[in-house]
Design a protein around this motif. Structure first.
Motif, PDB file in Angstrom:
ATOM      1  N   GLU A 121       0.684  -1.164  -0.093  1.00 11.34           N
ATOM      2  CA  GLU A 121       0.048  -0.007   0.119  1.00 11.34           C
ATOM      3  C   GLU A 121       0.948   1.133  -0.001  1.00 11.34           C
ATOM      4  N   MET A 122       2.047   1.324   0.817  1.00  6.05           N
ATOM      5  CA  MET A 122       2.746   2.349   0.967  1.00  6.05           C
ATOM      6  C   MET A 122       3.322   2.954  -0.365  1.00  6.05           C
ATOM      7  N   ASN A 123       3.718   1.860  -1.351  1.00  5.77           N
ATOM      8  CA  ASN A 123       4.657   2.411  -2.553  1.00  5.77           C
ATOM      9  C   ASN A 123       4.047   1.985  -3.959  1.00  5.77           C
ATOM     10  N   ILE A 124       2.923   1.313  -4.116  1.00  5.92           N
ATOM     11  CA  ILE A 124       2.054   0.971  -5.028  1.00  5.92           C
ATOM     12  C   ILE A 124       1.929   2.136  -6.192  1.00  5.92           C
ATOM     13  N   ASP A 125       1.623   3.219  -5.433  1.00 11.01           N
ATOM     14  CA  ASP A 125       1.411   4.374  -6.335  1.00 11.01           C
ATOM     15  C   ASP A 125       2.824   4.831  -7.204  1.00 11.01           C
ATOM     16  N   ALA A 126       3.887   4.746  -6.307  1.00 17.12           N
ATOM     17  CA  ALA A 126       5.483   5.210  -6.737  1.00 17.12           C
ATOM     18  C   ALA A 126       5.808   4.183  -7.749  1.00 17.12           C
ATOM     19  N   CYS A 306     -19.664   5.138  11.364  1.00 16.90           N
ATOM     20  CA  CYS A 306     -18.563   5.950  12.023  1.00 16.90           C
ATOM     21  C   CYS A 306     -18.303   7.289  11.607  1.00 16.90           C
ATOM     22  N   PRO A 307     -18.381   8.365  12.526  1.00 17.77           N
ATOM     23  CA  PRO A 307     -18.617   9.755  12.242  1.00 17.77           C
ATOM     24  C   PRO A 307     -17.125  10.149  11.679  1.00 17.77           C
ATOM     25  N   GLN A 308     -16.233   9.354  12.212  1.00 18.80           N
ATOM     26  CA  GLN A 308     -14.734   9.751  11.453  1.00 18.80           C
ATOM     27  C   GLN A 308     -14.618   9.255  10.099  1.00 18.80           C
ATOM     28  N   GLY A 309     -15.567   8.286   9.538  1.00 22.70           N
ATOM     29  CA  GLY A 309     -15.509   7.885   8.312  1.00 22.70           C
ATOM     30  C   GLY A 309     -13.966   6.772   8.223  1.00 22.70           C
ATOM     31  N   LEU A 310     -13.732   6.120   9.345  1.00 24.06           N
ATOM     32  CA  LEU A 310     -12.614   5.329   9.559  1.00 24.06           C
ATOM     33  C   LEU A 310     -13.038   3.788   8.808  1.00 24.06           C
ATOM     34  N   ASP A 311     -11.973   3.416   8.037  1.00 23.97           N
ATOM     35  CA  ASP A 311     -12.155   2.077   7.374  1.00 23.97           C
ATOM     36  C   ASP A 311     -11.807   1.039   8.505  1.00 23.97           C
ATOM     37  N   ILE A 312     -12.909   0.701   9.278  1.00 20.79           N
ATOM     38  CA  ILE A 312     -12.774  -0.113  10.454  1.00 20.79           C
ATOM     39  C   ILE A 312     -12.214  -1.426   9.989  1.00 20.79           C
ATOM     40  N   PRO A 313     -12.787  -2.318   8.993  1.00 22.07           N
ATOM     41  CA  PRO A 313     -12.372  -3.534   8.921  1.00 22.07           C
ATOM     42  C   PRO A 313     -10.798  -3.830   8.458  1.00 22.07           C
ATOM     43  N   LEU A 314     -10.360  -2.712   7.603  1.00 19.37           N
ATOM     44  CA  LEU A 314      -8.891  -2.467   7.350  1.00 19.37           C
ATOM     45  C   LEU A 314      -8.202  -2.500   8.683  1.00 19.37           C
ATOM     46  N   LEU A 315      -8.714  -1.487   9.531  1.00 19.02           N
ATOM     47  CA  LEU A 315      -7.849  -1.461  10.786  1.00 19.02           C
ATOM     48  C   LEU A 315      -7.720  -2.607  11.540  1.00 19.02           C
ATOM     49  N   ILE A 316      -8.817  -3.253  11.622  1.00 20.57           N
ATOM     50  CA  ILE A 316      -8.960  -4.445  12.518  1.00 20.57           C
ATOM     51  C   ILE A 316      -8.164  -5.476  12.025  1.00 20.57           C
ATOM     52  N   GLY A 317      -8.171  -5.799  10.814  1.00 16.37           N
ATOM     53  CA  GLY A 317      -7.424  -6.764  10.132  1.00 16.37           C
ATOM     54  C   GLY A 317      -5.748  -6.437  10.457  1.00 16.37           C
ATOM     55  N   PRO A 332       2.471  -1.194  10.213  1.00 14.13           N
ATOM     56  CA  PRO A 332       2.939   0.262  10.389  1.00 14.13           C
ATOM     57  C   PRO A 332       3.074   0.736   8.988  1.00 14.13           C
ATOM     58  N   MET A 333       3.708  -0.415   7.738  1.00 11.13           N
ATOM     59  CA  MET A 333       3.885  -0.097   6.606  1.00 11.13           C
ATOM     60  C   MET A 333       2.546   0.169   5.895  1.00 11.13           C
ATOM     61  N   ALA A 334       1.635  -0.750   6.122  1.00 12.50           N
ATOM     62  CA  ALA A 334       0.249  -0.429   5.131  1.00 12.50           C
ATOM     63  C   ALA A 334      -0.429   0.677   6.001  1.00 12.50           C
ATOM     64  N   LEU A 335      -0.071   1.280   7.219  1.00 14.41           N
ATOM     65  CA  LEU A 335      -0.631   2.537   7.643  1.00 14.41           C
ATOM     66  C   LEU A 335      -0.074   3.721   7.133  1.00 14.41           C
ATOM     67  N   MET A 336       1.135   3.542   6.383  1.00 14.31           N
ATOM     68  CA  MET A 336       1.668   4.739   5.974  1.00 14.31           C
ATOM     69  C   MET A 336       0.820   5.091   4.710  1.00 14.31           C
ATOM     70  N   ALA A 337       0.020   4.483   4.083  1.00 10.76           N
ATOM     71  CA  ALA A 337      -0.691   4.835   3.116  1.00 10.76           C
ATOM     72  C   ALA A 337      -2.149   5.456   3.582  1.00 10.76           C
ATOM     73  N   VAL A 338      -2.295   5.448   4.867  1.00 11.53           N
ATOM     74  CA  VAL A 338      -3.723   5.898   5.530  1.00 11.53           C
ATOM     75  C   VAL A 338      -3.424   7.269   6.020  1.00 11.53           C
ATOM     76  N   PRO A 339      -4.284   8.219   5.615  1.00 13.88           N
ATOM     77  CA  PRO A 339      -4.200   9.581   6.091  1.00 13.88           C
ATOM     78  C   PRO A 339      -4.263   9.657   7.520  1.00 13.88           C
ATOM     79  N   LYS A 342      -7.655   9.258   9.421  1.00 14.39           N
ATOM     80  CA  LYS A 342      -8.098   7.872   9.283  1.00 14.39           C
ATOM     81  C   LYS A 342      -7.194   6.791   9.991  1.00 14.39           C
ATOM     82  N   GLN A 343      -6.433   7.137  10.876  1.00 15.81           N
ATOM     83  CA  GLN A 343      -5.615   6.258  11.499  1.00 15.81           C
ATOM     84  C   GLN A 343      -6.454   5.759  12.764  1.00 15.81           C
ATOM     85  N   PRO A 344      -5.979   4.631  13.243  1.00 14.41           N
ATOM     86  CA  PRO A 344      -6.604   4.013  14.527  1.00 14.41           C
ATOM     87  C   PRO A 344      -6.815   5.081  15.832  1.00 14.41           C
ATOM     88  N   GLY A 345      -5.789   6.237  15.892  1.00 22.00           N
ATOM     89  CA  GLY A 345      -5.864   6.903  16.911  1.00 22.00           C
ATOM     90  C   GLY A 345      -6.814   8.040  16.828  1.00 22.00           C
TER      91      GLY A 345
END
Length: 376
Positions: A121-126, A306-317, A332-339, A342-345
């Motif tokens: 997820e972190m580097n696919i665009d590059a 979710c009022p925050q619009g989190l991708d909860i299934p992704l985060l749970i995985g 952590p690597m996958a979360l680098m592609a998450v704004p 939209k992070q768990p915090g």
């Protein structure tokens, strides 16, 4: 040694991975060259002909050490694999510089196998961005004979792999994925195998023992497997699982000492795929190992509330992966592609998602715990 046919080659089914070479004083950057030399000698004598290294292994020392050790053998006696280090985005503009340096460090004129390293997820665009010219440069090296076979490794999701394959799949000759009987469902490796089958791409395996976690099991689980094959050692079950999958060509094991090397070579002296009952038993053991994981089915009821619009299934995985592994780099690597928003915090603990969760998962607690784990 069992061998697998790949095009016009015969590859040893067991390859020597060099991410976990023996080191001095537990210093990952100080590779024990003498022990590596002894291990490679034993590997060569017992039929291993595939050796896998990478730019970042052992702080850059793996390529240098393997180049020095393998220089003692005729070039046609082994197949050497290396990778372009796209796990670090700062490397993207440096493909020519890095490739030339890798040849120099490994003391070879060509690589038998070369990979786009760690498509995720972190580097696919590059990787897909033509401005870096990575694909074009590597294809040119293949045309010039400096790369004999081009492929990619992936830690990313099926969706990420599909994006990569839609762009470059026609030129990919092999793919290396994390595959073992635990990740068959845990990381959806089964779906990744099916995707690669669509593109007729053979599979190379990394992390067959999941960093050693499958080398020894609980006493109860060990008894279940021993009842099926009393003579089989626990690490061998992971390899027998892979021998059951016809598309698997090379299994890479990062062996850290001579004992591991000898035991794994002994296993690969025979091809002994699992019978259906044995496979079912092994997968039930894997399911039991994952009992503590959150049972998210990705129904996505939660995301609509979710009022925050989190991708909860992704985060749970990712939470399940990070918790089971006890850390590691995948989440952590996958979360680098998450704004950041939209992070768990970013979870505010309102529990709106929990009111509609069919599995009654305490999502707010999981997000808070995940954020705390990520903070160290």
């Amino acid at each position: 040694m069992v061998y697998k046919n790949f095009q016009d080659l015969e590859l040893s089914a067991l390859g020597l991975g060099t991410m976990r070479l023996p080191v001095v004083d537990k210093d990952d950057a100080r590779v024990d060259e003498e022990t590596v030399k002894e291990m490679v000698t034993y590997a060569m004598e017992h039929g291993i002909n595939y050796y896998d290294t990478a730019w970042g292994y052992h702080a850059g020392r793996s390529e240098t050490v393997m180049g020095k050790v393998l220089l003692e053998y005729p070039r046609e006696a082994f197949y050497l694999a290396d990778k372009f280090p796209g796990y670090d985005l700062s490397n993207m503009p440096k493909v020519e510089e890095i490739f030339e340096e890798q040849l120099r460090k490994c003391q070879v004129d060509y690589f038998d196998f070369y990979l786009f390293h760690n498509v995720c997820e972190m580097n696919i665009d590059a990787y897909l961005d033509q401005k870096y010219g990575i694909y074009e440069y590597l294809m040119k090296q293949k045309q010039n004979g400096r790369i004999r076979h081009l492929g990619f490794s992936a830690h990313g999701s099926c969706e990420v792999m599909r994006r990569f394959l839609e762009a470059y799949g026609k030129d990919m000759e092999f793919c290396q994925i994390q595959l073992n009987y635990l990740d068959w469902t845990f990381q959806d490796a089964r779906a990744k195998m099916q995707l690669l089958e669509e593109y007729h791409i053979p599979v190379w395996v990394m992390e067959p023992l999941r960093g050693g976690k499958l080398a020894s099991l609980s006493e109860a689980d060990a008894k279940k497997l021993a009842a099926c094959r009393p003579e089989e050692k626990m690490p061998a079950w992971a390899f027998r699982f892979l021998q059951t999958l016809p598309d698997v060509k090379v299994v890479l094991s990062g062996m850290s000492n001579m004992e591991q090397l000898k035991e794994n070579i002994e296993t690969f002296e025979t091809q002994a795929p699992l019978k259906e009952e044995e496979m079912n038993t092994l997968l039930s053991v894997a399911a039991g190992m994952l009992d503590g994981s959150l049972p998210c089915t990705a129904c996505r009821y939660c995301t609509t509330h979710c009022p925050q619009g989190l991708d909860i299934p992704l985060l749970i995985g990712l939470y399940n992966e990070h918790r089971f592994t006890g850390g590691g780099f995948i989440a952590p690597m996958a979360l680098m592609a998450v704004p950041g928003e939209k992070q768990p915090g970013a979870c505010i603990g309102c529990k709106s998602c929990e009111k509609v969760c069919p599995q009654q998962i305490k999502i707010s607690q999981a997000m808070a715990g995940f954020h705390k784990m990520l903070q160290g």
